[in-house]
Write a protein that holds these residues in place. Sequence first.
Motif, PDB file in Angstrom:
ATOM      1  N   THR A 106       0.829  -1.210   0.000  1.00 45.14           N
ATOM      2  CA  THR A 106       0.000   0.000   0.000  1.00 45.14           C
ATOM      3  C   THR A 106       0.857   1.251   0.000  1.00 45.14           C
ATOM      4  OG1 THR A 106      -1.764  -1.156   1.176  1.00 45.14           O
ATOM      5  CG2 THR A 106      -1.810   1.253   1.220  1.00 45.14           C
ATOM      6  N   ALA A 107       1.873   1.275   0.867  1.00 49.97           N
ATOM      7  CA  ALA A 107       2.753   2.438   0.940  1.00 49.97           C
ATOM      8  C   ALA A 107       3.566   2.594  -0.342  1.00 49.97           C
ATOM      9  CB  ALA A 107       3.684   2.307   2.142  1.00 49.97           C
ATOM     10  N   ASP A 161       2.793   1.500  -3.379  1.00 40.55           N
ATOM     11  CA  ASP A 161       1.921   1.906  -4.481  1.00 40.55           C
ATOM     12  C   ASP A 161       1.598   3.395  -4.413  1.00 40.55           C
ATOM     13  OD1 ASP A 161       1.933  -0.679  -5.367  1.00 40.55           O
ATOM     14  OD2 ASP A 161      -0.061  -1.185  -4.601  1.00 40.55           O
ATOM     15  N   ALA A 162       1.428   3.907  -3.199  1.00 41.29           N
ATOM     16  CA  ALA A 162       1.127   5.334  -3.038  1.00 41.29           C
ATOM     17  C   ALA A 162       2.297   6.192  -3.514  1.00 41.29           C
ATOM     18  CB  ALA A 162       0.805   5.640  -1.582  1.00 41.29           C
TER      19      ALA A 162
END
Length: 302
Positions: A44-45, A47-48
């Motif tokens: 998630t981190a 991809d952000a």
Amino acid sequence: MKLEHIGMVGYGEVGKIFTEGLLSKVVDVSAWDLKFDATITPATARDAELAHAAQAGVLATESMKALCEKADFLISAVTASNTLAVAQAAALHIRPGAIFLDLNSASPGTKQQAAQVIEAAGAHYVEAGVMTSVPPYGIRVPMLLGGAQAQALAEKLAAFGMDAKAVATEIGVASAIKMCRSVMIKGLEALVIESYTTARKYGVESHMIPTLAETFPSIDWEATGAYFFSRVAQHGKRRAEEMREAAHTVQEAGFEPWMSTAIAGKHDWMAQQTRDGVFDDLPKGARWEEFADRLIAGTKHR
């Protein structure tokens, strides 16, 4: 001196600001950050961060090697504690003749070690002392440069609209200026946080702060307090690392760094409060009293 293909090492607050500001000035801008590494960063981190780079028009490379292969101008913008490690990693792949601009807040000794490994690889090392907080200025933040190529680089950066001034041909002068200033600025931040919070606890802030204004009338102590609390709450870890480098600077000069060490401890403590969620949900632009009240509330549970 060619500065057409920029490689940014570190895609944090400063890295993002610099890449955005330089995108219209050069052929292309690439970046590498450990946050791009799927083996160490949660999906998630990661991809952000990749999405942010893509939206900004910055190419997120897959490794330091890939970044160095593209860039004729590398900019290092990482935490102070990683200054030398990044230079060592870049030196393994940097192109001969490339420029390596080190923005990191490190001691003269650390910068000199970093310069040695970059120069040994056939590239050119230039140190930068970034003289104030980057966000209000963007790429026009005042910088002092040092190194054999400092003057030539300053002229190139001026053409990009940047505020860079060469102060020395040797490495260490610009960082010494920066670190000595940091003792004062980060020290003042630590003092304000400790003084204001203690005054708030005793209920005497409305009496104490006006006395500061009487002594130093050019400073808006209310606004300055709010700014210091917010910046240290947000960037305490980075500031603590910078102050440990300031302590190294004092030691390298032959003095015991009592004050710098204590300042680093205060910033570390504030960073821990942030990690513990003490300041969660405080609005942007919160008054210093709101930060102090959270700290005071935390003491009741100890």
